[in-house]
Design an enzyme around this catalytic site. Structure first.
Site, PDB file in Angstrom:
ATOM      1  N   HIS A 207      -7.144   1.645   6.386  1.00 11.90           N
ATOM      2  CA  HIS A 207      -5.944   2.417   6.025  1.00 11.90           C
ATOM      3  C   HIS A 207      -5.654   2.123   4.549  1.00 11.90           C
ATOM      4  CE1 HIS A 207      -1.582   3.286   5.933  1.00 11.90           C
ATOM      5  NE2 HIS A 207      -1.751   3.979   7.037  1.00 11.90           N
TER       6      HIS A 207
ATOM      7  N   ASP B 280      -5.385  -6.531   9.542  1.00  9.51           N
ATOM      8  CA  ASP B 280      -4.372  -5.476   9.645  1.00  9.51           C
ATOM      9  C   ASP B 280      -4.267  -5.129  11.135  1.00  9.51           C
ATOM     10  OD1 ASP B 280      -3.112  -3.059   9.932  1.00  9.51           O
ATOM     11  OD2 ASP B 280      -4.204  -2.041   8.326  1.00  9.51           O
TER      12      ASP B 280
ATOM     13  N   GLN C 209      -2.492  -1.368  14.441  1.00  8.81           N
ATOM     14  CA  GLN C 209      -2.841  -0.545  15.607  1.00  8.81           C
ATOM     15  C   GLN C 209      -3.262  -1.368  16.820  1.00  8.81           C
ATOM     16  OE1 GLN C 209      -2.550   2.743  15.912  1.00  8.81           O
ATOM     17  NE2 GLN C 209      -1.909   3.109  13.815  1.00  8.81           N
TER      18      GLN C 209
ATOM     19  N   LYS D 265       5.257   0.455  15.611  1.00  7.54           N
ATOM     20  CA  LYS D 265       4.058   0.858  16.370  1.00  7.54           C
ATOM     21  C   LYS D 265       3.965   0.051  17.659  1.00  7.54           C
ATOM     22  CE  LYS D 265       1.576   2.107  12.162  1.00  7.54           C
ATOM     23  NZ  LYS D 265       1.423   3.558  12.124  1.00  7.54           N
TER      24      LYS D 265
ATOM     25  N   CYS E 159      -4.117   8.591   6.206  1.00  6.42           N
ATOM     26  CA  CYS E 159      -4.072   7.510   5.209  1.00  6.42           C
ATOM     27  C   CYS E 159      -5.378   6.721   5.207  1.00  6.42           C
ATOM     28  CB  CYS E 159      -2.883   6.565   5.436  1.00  6.42           C
ATOM     29  SG  CYS E 159      -1.313   7.375   5.289  1.00  6.42           S
TER      30      CYS E 159
HETATM   31  N1  PMP Z   1      -2.657  -0.086   8.823  1.00 11.04           N
HETATM   32  C1  PMP Z   1      -2.932   0.749   9.821  1.00 11.04           C
HETATM   33  C2  PMP Z   1      -4.241   0.642  10.532  1.00 11.04           C
HETATM   34  C3  PMP Z   1      -2.003   1.722  10.193  1.00 11.04           C
HETATM   35  O1  PMP Z   1      -2.277   2.567  11.181  1.00 11.04           O
HETATM   36  C4  PMP Z   1      -0.771   1.790   9.503  1.00 11.04           C
HETATM   37  C5  PMP Z   1       0.263   2.859   9.858  1.00 11.04           C
HETATM   38  N2  PMP Z   1      -0.264   4.136  10.000  1.00 11.04           N
HETATM   39  C6  PMP Z   1      -0.525   0.886   8.484  1.00 11.04           C
HETATM   40  C7  PMP Z   1      -1.487  -0.046   8.171  1.00 11.04           C
HETATM   41  C8  PMP Z   1       0.754   0.894   7.714  1.00 11.04           C
HETATM   42  O2  PMP Z   1       1.826   0.598   8.557  1.00 11.04           O
HETATM   43  P1  PMP Z   1       3.336   0.784   8.034  1.00 11.04           P
HETATM   44  O3  PMP Z   1       3.408   2.173   7.495  1.00 11.04           O
HETATM   45  O4  PMP Z   1       4.150   0.606   9.273  1.00 11.04           O
HETATM   46  O5  PMP Z   1       3.577  -0.259   7.001  1.00 11.04           O
END
Ligand code: PMP
Length: 406
Positions: A123, A200, A203, A226, A364
């Site tokens: 991401h 990270d 998910q 999440k 993203c």
């Molecule tokens: N890493 C991953 C794998 C994600 O799916 C996301 C959210 N889509 C993020 C980081 C970023 O999370 P946040 O926007 O809640 O900071």
């Protein structure tokens, strides 16, 4: 199982609504999850009864708020099996947690010639902070390749490891593909060359329990929203010795021990990283979400999620004209795909008209989209409150979209 899922669905008020005249089928859990009543009630109760600033100790409400806030930290500690509550730092989410590590540990420990390994399935939140750090320090960011199926190339990973690698930053579960990465193995190999590891976990937390000590990761980041908790709250876990050695990233109240114009000294962990009034209701809401999950049979629910994904794969085969993106052997319940001849955004719009919420676009994760030479995908991301009937509805919706678009 159906009875249990229906019972669970009753805990989530947002699921029971009509969208565009159709019952909502919410399949965008990778973007954010809905909140159970317990979480909504906890937030409301905090503001109705206990609203106060924390750690001020001036009066009863402040004591109550502080107690709940620090209890929430302990709930997260237990959830991650962290050795100490001091290793749990509240952040705004995964993005902020990763940025803190880049801005503090990174600037302190990286220099020109050093390397950071990531994967091509990251991401942007686990790419851009490292690019910024590399610009500042002269270190190099190296993406480890991912196969056509969406699996990390572990041979290439091993080949990239050497004593210049100071950090390995990897996504636990890819939001774009659903791939589950072997983080324990990655961590052991990274540690063998003296590199630190950041996972990270944005998910992964929603699907199974995490044990940061068993995984032996150095940093682990996730977002409350999440995990059936509120937005604007997240967690950075870090090993105590690392957090202790890191400088603070923001100055202000709460993060200090003593302030004078001659010299300011900093507070201990975790407050050193929590300048200013924190998201108290968010922390309490997140802990309530974890308590709620602890009351469920998460292993059975993970099996249910696998069944949802299996049904999607089967129905996609039957429908035809569907190109799945990300077919790793170990996958979380994310079904990312393209409908041949149709733009993902058009498919998303047609599904929305039928009350079906999916996400479309690059998620993203532009580099992995570039690898597949596609602008984006349609992504249905399932969680335990989804039903097999909803998967069927998705494919009926896709059949209609197909007739309309092709
Ligand atoms: N890493 C991953 C794998 C994600 O799916 C996301 C959210 N889509 C993020 C980081 C970023 O999370 P946040 O926007 O809640 O900071």
């Amino acid at each position: 199982m159906t009875d249990l899922i229906n019972q669970i669905r009753n805990d989530f008020p947002a699921l029971h609504q009509q969208v565009n005249g159709k019952p909502l089928v919410y399949l965008d859990n990778g973007a954010t999850t809905h909140k159970p009543n317990a979480v909504l009630d906890a937030i409301s109760e905090f503001y109705s009864c206990n609203n106060s600033n924390v750690h001020r100790g001036a009066h009863t409400l402040s004591d109550r708020a502080t107690q709940q806030f620090e209890d929430a930290r302990k709930t997260v500690q237990t959830f991650l099996n962290a050795a100490k509550a001091e290793e749990i730092v509240w952040t705004r989410g995964t993005t902020e947690a990763i940025n803190i590590v880049a801005a503090t540990w990174g600037r302190q420990n990286l220099q020109s010639g050093d390397q950071i390994l990531v994967t091509t399935m990251e991401h942007h939140a686990n790419i851009v902070p490292w690019q910024m750090l590399c610009e500042q320090t002269g270190a190099e960011l190296i993406p480890v390749p991912v196969s056509a199926a969406g699996e990390l190339d572990m041979d290439a990973f091993a080949e990239h490891l050497n004593d210049r690698v100071k950090l390995v930053a990897v996504v636990h579960v890819s939001n774009a593909l659903g791939t589950i990465n072997p983080v324990a193995d990655i961590t052991a190999q990274a540690h063998a060359v003296g590199a630190r590891v950041l996972i990270d976990g944005a998910q992964s937390v929603a699907h199974w329990d995490i044990d940061v000590q068993a995984l032996d990761v150095d940093f682990f980041a996730f977002s409350g929203h999440k995990l059936f908790g509120p937005t604007g709250i997240g967690v950075l876990y870090g090993k105590e010795e690392l957090l202790n050695a890191m400088p603070p990233h923001q100055g202000g109240g709460e993060m200090i021990e003593h302030v004078s114009f001659a010299k300011t000294t900093y507070n201990g962990l975790p407050y050193k990283f929590e300048a200013g009034t924190p998201n108290i209701a968010g922390a309490i809401g997140l802990a309530t979400a974890i308590d709620y999950l602890n009351g469920l049979d998460r292993i059975a629910l993970a099996a249910h999620e696998d069944a949802l994904l299996a049904r999607a794969v089967e129905l996609a085969d039957q429908l035809g004209g569907i190109r799945p993106i990300g077919t790793a052997r170990h996958k979380a319940s994310v079904f990312s795909f393209l409908l041949d001849g149709a733009h993902p955004a058009d498919v998303g719009t047609l599904l929305d008209q039928q009350g079906i919420a999916v996400r479309t676009g690059h998620h993203c994760a532009m580099p992995i989209m570039d690898q597949y030479a596609i602008p984006g995908t349609v992504r249905a991301s399932f969680t335990f409150y989804n039903t097999l009937d909803e998967v069927d509805t998705l494919f009926r919706g896709l059949e209609k979209a197909k007739m309309f678009l092709l």
